[in-house]
Write a protein that holds these residues in place. Structure first.
Motif, PDB file in Angstrom:
ATOM      1  N   VAL A  20      -5.024  -4.500  11.162  1.00 44.84           N
ATOM      2  CA  VAL A  20      -3.943  -4.924  12.055  1.00 44.84           C
ATOM      3  C   VAL A  20      -4.321  -6.193  12.828  1.00 44.84           C
ATOM      4  O   VAL A  20      -3.611  -7.209  12.748  1.00 44.84           O
ATOM      5  CB  VAL A  20      -3.535  -3.776  13.001  1.00 44.84           C
ATOM      6  CG1 VAL A  20      -2.519  -4.269  14.029  1.00 44.84           C
ATOM      7  CG2 VAL A  20      -2.961  -2.612  12.199  1.00 44.84           C
ATOM      8  N   TRP A  24      -2.721 -10.027  12.329  1.00 49.69           N
ATOM      9  CA  TRP A  24      -2.131 -10.727  13.478  1.00 49.69           C
ATOM     10  C   TRP A  24      -2.946 -11.966  13.850  1.00 49.69           C
ATOM     11  O   TRP A  24      -2.394 -12.999  14.205  1.00 49.69           O
ATOM     12  CB  TRP A  24      -2.030  -9.782  14.675  1.00 49.69           C
ATOM     13  CG  TRP A  24      -0.881  -8.809  14.565  1.00 49.69           C
ATOM     14  CD1 TRP A  24       0.216  -8.936  13.776  1.00 49.69           C
ATOM     15  CD2 TRP A  24      -0.726  -7.571  15.261  1.00 49.69           C
ATOM     16  NE1 TRP A  24       1.043  -7.867  13.930  1.00 49.69           N
ATOM     17  CE2 TRP A  24       0.500  -7.002  14.829  1.00 49.69           C
ATOM     18  CE3 TRP A  24      -1.495  -6.898  16.191  1.00 49.69           C
ATOM     19  CZ2 TRP A  24       0.972  -5.786  15.326  1.00 49.69           C
ATOM     20  CZ3 TRP A  24      -1.033  -5.679  16.677  1.00 49.69           C
ATOM     21  CH2 TRP A  24       0.191  -5.136  16.255  1.00 49.69           C
ATOM     22  N   ALA A 239       1.417  -4.810   9.134  1.00 47.37           N
ATOM     23  CA  ALA A 239       0.692  -4.546  10.377  1.00 47.37           C
ATOM     24  C   ALA A 239       1.480  -3.598  11.275  1.00 47.37           C
ATOM     25  O   ALA A 239       0.904  -2.704  11.895  1.00 47.37           O
ATOM     26  CB  ALA A 239       0.388  -5.852  11.110  1.00 47.37           C
TER      27      ALA A 239
END
Length: 314
Positions: A20, A24, A239
Motif C-alpha cells: 500500500v 502510494w 491499494a
C-alpha cells in the motif's frame, strides 16, 4: 507425550500491506513525469474516472452496491467527492507540476496530523502529550522540507508555489477524512469511496474544459501511457482494496501505521527512477515527519483514526 502447540504464524496481511505505501509512494514520482506530457487536470480526470468505474464494477460484482444509504447521505457523499477527489487532485496534480516528487510526498504525508487536530478540536477526541509531540515533530518536518532547511527562506517566506499547492492538498484531504468519519458511519467505506470517486471524477472532467489536454492523449509516449495505467490500477484501485482488507483483518489502527512508510518509498522511487536529488533537508524532514506520525498512530492514540478516509473505528 503431549506435543507443544506450534507457534502461531503471523497473518500474511502484515506483509501484503507493505504494497500500500509502496504504490502510494510511487504515485508522486509517476505523476510528476505524467504531467510533463498531459495537463494536470486531464491526468487527474482520466485517472479517477477510470478508477471509479473499476471500483464501482468491483463493488457491484460483490453485490455490495446499495442505493439506500447513498440516498440518505447524498450530501455527505458529494462533499467527499468535492474535497477528496476534486479539490485534492487539483492541488495534487497541479502542485506536482511545480514541486519535486520528494517534497510533495513529505508535505502530503502530514495529513494524519492535521486531521488529528481537527478530530480533537471538533469531534471531541482525546488529547495527549504524544499527540502534541507528534504534531510538533511533523510540522517541523514539513517546515524543514518546504524551506529546504534554509533559515533565510523561512525568514523571507519564499516557499515554492508547488509546495504551497500541496499544503492546499493537505487541507482538502483533512476535510475529506473528517467528513468521511461522519458519512461512513452509515455508508460502507467501499461504497462511499466508489460513489464519491465517480462523482468527483465528473467534476474533474468538467474542469478539464479549461485545458487543452484531451487532444494530447493520443500522442503521449509509451512510458506515460503505462504510467497512467499504473496510477489507475495500483495507487487507486489495488491499494484501496488491500487497505480495506487490512482494516478488516488487523484493525484500522494497525493498518494506518503503514502510511508512515509512504514518504520513504516516494524518496527512493523518485531518486532511483526519476533522477531527483535527495538532500539532507529531505532526509531530515522525512525523519521528523515519520517520528511525529509514529507517535500519533502507533502508541495507542485514538486520533490515529485520521490516517485515511477509508478507515473505520475499530
Amino acid at each position: 507425550m503431549i506435543k507443544p502447540d506450534k507457534p502461531a504464524r503471523p497473518d500474511p496481511i502484515y506483509f501484503i500491506l507493505l504494497f500500500v505505501p509502496l504504490f502510494w509512494g510511487g504515485a508522486f514520482g509517476v505523476t510528476k513525469h505524467v504531467v510533463a506530457e498531459i495537463p494536470p487536470l486531464t491526468t487527474a480526470a482520466v485517472r479517477f474516472f477510470l478508477a471509479g468505474l473499476l471500483m464501482t464494477a468491483w463493488v457491484a460484482a460483490r453485490g455490495e452496491w446499495d442505493w439506500a444509504p447513498l440516498k440518505r447521505r447524498w450530501g455527505g457523499v458529494l462533499l467527499l467527492a468535492l474535497t477528496g477527489v476534486f479539490l485534492y487532485n487539483i492541488f495534487f496534480t497541479v502542485g506536482m507540476k511545480y514541486t519535486s516528487a520528494i517534497n510533495g510526498a513529505l508535505v502530503i504525508v502530514v495529513n494524519p496530523v492535521t486531521t488529528a487536530i481537527v478530530a480533537v478540536t471538533l469531534l471531541g477526541e482525546p488529547w495527549s502529550w504524544r499527540l502534541v509531540a507528534g504534531v510538533a515533530l511533523a510540522f517541523l518536518g514539513v517546515l524543514t522540507t518546504i524551506t529546504r532547511g534554509s533559515v533565510e527562506t523561512l525568514a523571507a517566506l519564499s516557499f515554492s508555489g508547488g509546495d504551497l499547492l500541496m499544503v492546499g492538498g493537505v487541507i482538502s484531504w483533512t476535510a475529506y477524512t473528517t467528513i468521511g468519519k461522519v458519512v461512513m458511519k452509515d455508508v460502507p467505506p467501499l461504497l462511499a469511496t466508489s460513489a464519491s470517486t465517480l462523482a468527483g471524477s465528473v467534476l474533474l472532467l468538467a474542469a478539464t474544459l479549461a485545458e487543452d489536454g484531451w487532444a494530447r492523449l493520443p500522442a503521449v509516449s509509451a512510458q506515460v501511457a503505462w504510467e497512467m495505467v499504473y496510477l489507475i490500477v495500483f495507487p487507486t484501485v489495488v491499494a484501496f482494496f488491500l487497505y480495506n482488507v487490512g482494516i478488516k483483518r488487523i484493525g484500522a489502527s494497525r493498518a494506518s501505521a503503514y502510511i508512515n512508510l509512504m514518504p520513504v518509498n516516494a524518496i527512493w522511487i523518485a531518486a532511483v527512477f526519476y533522477g531527483e536529488t535527495v538532500t539532507l533537508a529531505h532526509l531530515a524532514g522525512a525523519a521528523l515527519i515519520i517520528s511525529g506520525l509514529l507517535l500519533i498512530t502507533v502508541f495507542d492514540i485514538r486520533p490515529s483514526a485520521a490516517g485515511h478516509p477509508l478507515r473505520q473505528e475499530e
